[in-house]
Write a protein that holds these residues in place. Structure first.
Motif, mmCIF file in Angstrom:
data_model
loop_
_atom_site.group_PDB
_atom_site.id
_atom_site.type_symbol
_atom_site.label_atom_id
_atom_site.label_comp_id
_atom_site.label_asym_id
_atom_site.label_seq_id
_atom_site.Cartn_x
_atom_site.Cartn_y
_atom_site.Cartn_z
ATOM 1 N N ALA A 64 -11.331 26.845 26.813
ATOM 2 C CA ALA A 64 -10.641 26.049 25.792
ATOM 3 C C ALA A 64 -10.794 26.686 24.412
ATOM 4 C CB ALA A 64 -11.164 24.617 25.791
ATOM 5 N N LEU A 65 -11.959 27.231 24.127
ATOM 6 C CA LEU A 65 -12.181 27.889 22.841
ATOM 7 C C LEU A 65 -11.308 29.134 22.712
ATOM 8 C CD1 LEU A 65 -13.713 27.920 20.189
ATOM 9 C CD2 LEU A 65 -15.520 29.203 21.332
ATOM 10 N N ASP A 66 -11.207 29.921 23.784
ATOM 11 C CA ASP A 66 -10.333 31.093 23.755
ATOM 12 C C ASP A 66 -8.875 30.677 23.570
ATOM 13 O OD1 ASP A 66 -12.444 32.829 24.052
ATOM 14 O OD2 ASP A 66 -12.225 33.019 26.226
ATOM 15 N N SER A 97 -4.120 28.945 17.710
ATOM 16 C CA SER A 97 -4.220 28.835 16.254
ATOM 17 C C SER A 97 -3.796 30.130 15.572
ATOM 18 C CB SER A 97 -5.630 28.431 15.827
ATOM 19 O OG SER A 97 -6.565 29.427 16.182
ATOM 20 N N GLY A 98 -4.057 31.261 16.200
ATOM 21 C CA GLY A 98 -3.634 32.537 15.631
ATOM 22 C C GLY A 98 -2.127 32.704 15.660
ATOM 23 N N VAL A 128 -2.383 27.825 12.673
ATOM 24 C CA VAL A 128 -3.090 26.568 12.428
ATOM 25 C C VAL A 128 -4.420 26.867 11.759
ATOM 26 C CG1 VAL A 128 -4.152 24.555 13.520
ATOM 27 C CG2 VAL A 128 -2.018 25.470 14.414
ATOM 28 N N GLY A 129 -4.724 26.136 10.713
ATOM 29 C CA GLY A 129 -5.993 26.298 10.034
ATOM 30 C C GLY A 129 -6.043 27.415 9.015
ATOM 31 N N LYS A 130 -4.955 28.127 8.845
ATOM 32 C CA LYS A 130 -4.934 29.202 7.861
ATOM 33 C C LYS A 130 -4.411 28.660 6.549
ATOM 34 C CE LYS A 130 -4.232 33.008 11.021
ATOM 35 N NZ LYS A 130 -3.390 34.140 11.391
ATOM 36 N N THR A 131 -4.973 29.175 5.486
ATOM 37 C CA THR A 131 -4.456 28.810 4.171
ATOM 38 C C THR A 131 -3.271 29.703 3.863
ATOM 39 O OG1 THR A 131 -5.971 30.333 3.079
ATOM 40 C CG2 THR A 131 -6.700 28.063 3.332
ATOM 41 N N GLU A 135 -7.734 19.335 11.949
ATOM 42 C CA GLU A 135 -6.623 19.886 12.722
ATOM 43 C C GLU A 135 -7.132 20.787 13.851
ATOM 44 O OE1 GLU A 135 -4.016 22.508 10.470
ATOM 45 O OE2 GLU A 135 -2.305 21.437 11.305
ATOM 46 N N LEU A 136 -8.118 21.628 13.550
ATOM 47 C CA LEU A 136 -8.668 22.526 14.565
ATOM 48 C C LEU A 136 -9.426 21.757 15.648
ATOM 49 C CD1 LEU A 136 -9.833 25.498 12.350
ATOM 50 C CD2 LEU A 136 -7.991 25.519 14.032
ATOM 51 N N LEU A 137 -10.165 20.727 15.259
ATOM 52 C CA LEU A 137 -10.887 19.927 16.249
ATOM 53 C C LEU A 137 -9.932 19.182 17.181
ATOM 54 C CD1 LEU A 137 -13.828 18.510 14.114
ATOM 55 C CD2 LEU A 137 -13.961 20.232 15.930
ATOM 56 N N GLU A 138 -8.856 18.659 16.624
ATOM 57 C CA GLU A 138 -7.857 17.990 17.459
ATOM 58 C C GLU A 138 -7.208 18.981 18.417
ATOM 59 O OE1 GLU A 138 -5.187 16.111 14.712
ATOM 60 O OE2 GLU A 138 -6.646 14.546 14.201
ATOM 61 N N LEU A 139 -6.917 20.180 17.928
ATOM 62 C CA LEU A 139 -6.331 21.210 18.771
ATOM 63 C C LEU A 139 -7.301 21.622 19.871
ATOM 64 C CD1 LEU A 139 -4.017 23.109 19.438
ATOM 65 C CD2 LEU A 139 -4.908 24.690 17.720
ATOM 66 N N TYR A 140 -8.581 21.740 19.544
ATOM 67 C CA TYR A 140 -9.578 22.081 20.563
ATOM 68 C C TYR A 140 -9.619 21.006 21.649
ATOM 69 C CZ TYR A 140 -13.926 22.938 22.981
ATOM 70 O OH TYR A 140 -14.857 23.154 23.960
ATOM 71 N N GLY A 141 -9.575 19.749 21.253
ATOM 72 C CA GLY A 141 -9.566 18.658 22.226
ATOM 73 C C GLY A 141 -8.363 18.742 23.157
#
Length: 72
Positions: free
Chosen positions: A18-20, A26-27, A31-34, A55-61
């Motif tokens: 899931a982390l990969d 996200s890349g 997502v999560g980039k300024t 946003e990143l935590l929701e995406l990880y879930g």
């Protein structure tokens, strides 16, 4: 002893996958980039760091649910 070590590795496998997946999605999606302003353009308001984390935590879930085969 090896059975205990192997069982802990199996329990982490879905989380690692899931982390990969999170890193990949996200890349690709940004997502999560300024977003930096360019010449002549300024974003109306930049999201706060807390919003990026949420946003990143929701995406990880969501990635973890996808890896485990659970539907939304």
């Amino acid at each position: 002893m090896d059975a205990i070590a192997n069982s802990s590795l199996g329990a982490r496998r879905n989380e690692d996958i899931a982390l990969d997946l999170l890193k990949f999605v996200s890349g690709v999606a940004g997502v999560g980039k300024t977003t930096g302003g360019s010449t002549g353009f300024n974003a109306p308001s930049a999201p706060k760091p807390e919003e990026h984390v949420t946003e990143l935590l929701e995406l990880y879930g969501r990635c973890l649910k996808a890896v485990e085969g659970e539907g939304e």
